[in-house]
Design a protein around this motif. Sequence first.
Motif, PDB file in Angstrom:
ATOM      1  N   GLN A 148     -16.453  28.486  19.536  1.00 42.67           N
ATOM      2  CA  GLN A 148     -15.535  28.025  18.485  1.00 42.67           C
ATOM      3  C   GLN A 148     -14.659  29.169  17.977  1.00 42.67           C
ATOM      4  N   VAL A 149     -15.255  30.354  17.889  1.00 42.64           N
ATOM      5  CA  VAL A 149     -14.487  31.522  17.446  1.00 42.64           C
ATOM      6  C   VAL A 149     -13.359  31.813  18.438  1.00 42.64           C
ATOM      7  N   TRP A 150     -13.687  31.784  19.741  1.00 37.10           N
ATOM      8  CA  TRP A 150     -12.644  32.024  20.742  1.00 37.10           C
ATOM      9  C   TRP A 150     -11.542  30.955  20.635  1.00 37.10           C
ATOM     10  N   ALA A 151     -11.946  29.725  20.309  1.00 35.55           N
ATOM     11  CA  ALA A 151     -10.947  28.663  20.115  1.00 35.55           C
ATOM     12  C   ALA A 151     -10.081  28.980  18.899  1.00 35.55           C
ATOM     13  N   ASP A 152     -10.716  29.425  17.821  1.00 35.15           N
ATOM     14  CA  ASP A 152      -9.964  29.745  16.604  1.00 35.15           C
ATOM     15  C   ASP A 152      -8.985  30.887  16.855  1.00 35.15           C
ATOM     16  N   ARG A 153      -9.436  31.931  17.546  1.00 40.39           N
ATOM     17  CA  ARG A 153      -8.544  33.050  17.838  1.00 40.39           C
ATOM     18  C   ARG A 153      -7.394  32.583  18.737  1.00 40.39           C
ATOM     19  N   THR A 154      -7.718  31.751  19.738  1.00 44.37           N
ATOM     20  CA  THR A 154      -6.680  31.235  20.637  1.00 44.37           C
ATOM     21  C   THR A 154      -5.642  30.439  19.849  1.00 44.37           C
ATOM     22  N   ALA A 155      -6.119  29.614  18.903  1.00 41.57           N
ATOM     23  CA  ALA A 155      -5.196  28.802  18.094  1.00 41.57           C
ATOM     24  C   ALA A 155      -4.345  29.691  17.189  1.00 41.57           C
ATOM     25  N   GLN A 156      -4.994  30.643  16.508  1.00 42.05           N
ATOM     26  CA  GLN A 156      -4.279  31.515  15.573  1.00 42.05           C
ATOM     27  C   GLN A 156      -3.236  32.372  16.299  1.00 42.05           C
ATOM     28  N   LEU A 157      -3.656  32.987  17.377  1.00 42.57           N
ATOM     29  CA  LEU A 157      -2.760  33.906  18.094  1.00 42.57           C
ATOM     30  C   LEU A 157      -1.727  33.136  18.916  1.00 42.57           C
ATOM     31  N   GLY A 158      -2.173  32.016  19.489  1.00 41.89           N
ATOM     32  CA  GLY A 158      -1.257  31.209  20.297  1.00 41.89           C
ATOM     33  C   GLY A 158      -0.133  30.612  19.468  1.00 41.89           C
ATOM     34  N   ALA A 159      -0.348  30.481  18.156  1.00 43.69           N
ATOM     35  CA  ALA A 159       0.691  29.934  17.277  1.00 43.69           C
ATOM     36  C   ALA A 159       1.841  30.923  17.074  1.00 43.69           C
ATOM     37  N   LEU A 160       1.618  32.176  17.418  1.00 42.15           N
ATOM     38  CA  LEU A 160       2.661  33.193  17.246  1.00 42.15           C
ATOM     39  C   LEU A 160       3.631  33.159  18.429  1.00 42.15           C
ATOM     40  N   ASP A 161       4.929  33.206  18.131  1.00 46.34           N
ATOM     41  CA  ASP A 161       5.933  33.212  19.205  1.00 46.34           C
ATOM     42  C   ASP A 161       5.744  34.403  20.135  1.00 46.34           C
ATOM     43  N   ALA A 162       5.251  35.519  19.579  1.00 47.99           N
ATOM     44  CA  ALA A 162       5.148  36.758  20.350  1.00 47.99           C
ATOM     45  C   ALA A 162       4.031  36.716  21.388  1.00 47.99           C
ATOM     46  N   ILE A 163       3.137  35.731  21.291  1.00 47.43           N
ATOM     47  CA  ILE A 163       1.946  35.711  22.155  1.00 47.43           C
ATOM     48  C   ILE A 163       2.026  34.590  23.186  1.00 47.43           C
ATOM     49  N   GLN A 164       1.836  34.967  24.456  1.00 49.98           N
ATOM     50  CA  GLN A 164       1.889  33.978  25.534  1.00 49.98           C
ATOM     51  C   GLN A 164       0.547  33.758  26.217  1.00 49.98           C
ATOM     52  N   TYR A 165      -0.397  34.654  25.977  1.00 46.83           N
ATOM     53  CA  TYR A 165      -1.668  34.511  26.686  1.00 46.83           C
ATOM     54  C   TYR A 165      -2.782  35.195  25.900  1.00 46.83           C
ATOM     55  N   VAL A 166      -3.951  34.551  25.824  1.00 45.33           N
ATOM     56  CA  VAL A 166      -5.110  35.124  25.136  1.00 45.33           C
ATOM     57  C   VAL A 166      -6.287  35.196  26.106  1.00 45.33           C
TER      58      VAL A 166
END
Lengths: 369, 369
Positions: A148-166
């Motif tokens: 779930q934590v990895w999902a949360d980080r993916t959601a938080q970071l993936g929401a940023l325009d600057a980030i394309q891959y986690v």
Amino acid sequence: MHRLELTKPDGRALTLYAREAMGDIGPAPSPFAEPLGRFPHLRHHPLRDEWITYAAHRQDRTFLPPPEYNPLAVTVDPANPTELPVGNWDVAVFDNRFPSLSLGANEAPELIVDTAPGTGKCEVVVFTQDREASLGALPLSHIELLLQVWADRTAQLGALDAIQYVLPFENRGAEVGVTLHHPHGQLYAYPTVPPVPARMHQVEQAYYARHGRGALADHISRERSSGERVLYYGEHAIAFVPACARYPYEVWVAPIEPVATFCDLTDAQRADLARALKTVLMKYDGMWDRPFPYLMAWYQAPLDGVPHPESHLHAEFYPPYRTRDKLKYLAGTELAAGWFAMDALPEDKARDLQAVEVDIDAPATEKNR
Amino acid sequence: MHRLELTKPDGRALTLYAREAMGDIGPAPSPFAEPLGRFPHLRHHPLRDEWITYAAHRQDRTFLPPPEYNPLAVTVDPANPTELPVGNWDVAVFDNRFPSLSLGANEAPELIVDTAPGTGKCEVVVFTQDREASLGALPLSHIELLLQVWADRTAQLGALDAIQYVLPFENRGAEVGVTLHHPHGQLYAYPTVPPVPARMHQVEQAYYARHGRGALADHISRERSSGERVLYYGEHAIAFVPACARYPYEVWVAPIEPVATFCDLTDAQRADLARALKTVLMKYDGMWDRPFPYLMAWYQAPLDGVPHPESHLHAEFYPPYRTRDKLKYLAGTELAAGWFAMDALPEDKARDLQAVEVDIDAPATEKNR
């Protein structure tokens, strides 16, 4: 899942996660008083068309702790701060103090190759407060929380325009260069899709266009039918030594049905994926009755805002050993040509791991909580 | 260049090369009496679209020599044969007894992934009879001969329909897994262009189509103009730490004018390339006054019978050290993502190497001849 967001005195973010309510948590500590000084930059490789990141500030590590100092322990003496506060948390995520990629990066030197700011994020993911534990020793509910934590980080970071891959990963063991043995992983958030997942994505897209199914989904159904290399098979998740293993004890862990990212896992899929993962980790450590080193990497879809039916979340484990006492060195043909040469068959290595009996439902003891 | 082709009792080929006439050479010895039993096969990776080779016979190495046994020494006692005969040769090339690729391979198992015979060739290239020497310690004329040997192997193997790419490389040092310290390299001849050179070739072709010049030729002229990272600059050859280094002490060595393969080098280019190469090797060993480990790989054009004006023969060195006592481990971001992270700037590492003074024209002593 309970979550608490904090900020360290040096400006870095700390997020705590727990299965149960956390109650009071003290201020976020940091071993460092000053904000980060310098930022990474990228350089373009003209013969490989890929980016390399340079973080020369990493050499600035003037902080020289005593050998027994564990920065991932909780802070018991405020005069000797670590990275983490006392409290009822299970998993913690904080910004790496020496990041190879940073959201603060906004300039790059002028050079004879193309350059760019080293935009991105490098996070440390502390798996547990128990420094004597390991990922595989944690209870299933704790491993589910980590998913779930990895999902949360993916959601938080993936929401940023600057980030394309986690990419969440764990380097485990002195054999792969790890000097800090408190159970933890890392997470890199990249400004573009890096070469290996980009290649995988391209191959998966072509396969999907041709067959209307995922390349990994089809591979999984073939591994399942064969059964020869399967280590775990549940209702929603599978683990196996792939028929095309590039490392002697390579293992893949995946949900059976394609899921693009951690965020798309159902509760039932997540629970079974935790069981598959724990099975593999216990087999690894059980095989030679000692901690088994590996690189574990989780591949998911690019975070570009479009659907990815061709993508299939999964972990790949690359262990450095080829036998109990022999390391597999990546050398000429692997590193220079990208053509892997194996002197063991995946079927034989799968048999070694199949023979290790494990009980993932045995009650685990969690210390330090 | 003088050349003598021999066949070992177990059927493997041995070719001897020398600067001067060799005179009488005894029969080709072999530590092994029997011909090779099993052959390698290839398996296709469905998510990376690449081949992996499996040579399970490599586990059959029942031959357990005493620790002091050197199979690359010449055979002085016929009752204890090595791989090489007594005689006035400088460089020797023979078929690897445990090849990852073999021209004898003609079948592959039926599996859940695509398979193919492990067609190709793996050769051992013995640089000198002197087990105490190193490539960089050899006289320039001897290094020139080695460049001719690589050309001869490229021509011989490239003439075969089954071979599409020839990669000479040297793994040097225990740090990269080498257990046999007699100076030697290897050569892999592949049935298709492997992933890394294929990518390089694709990038170089696109660059050439756009600019009408080679990507490496243009990079070389920029490195030369900058000078900041240059280690050697002669009339025909150059050596430098590339601005896009992925390893802390990475160095490239190349002819200045594009040359597709070793076979296309003029005598003057070859002589200057030997000087560039020896300069780098002596700087490496001189920096910390000890043998400097590395992977050295030579990239050349695909051997598909068509001209490759976009290709540019060159060596890339990947040393495993990032400082005198710290290894750079390839871990999560490098191995799993293919995105290299560096904590040192190429300019700083270039300065370390520039500071090492060497005299490549000093008379070398060759032993054991």
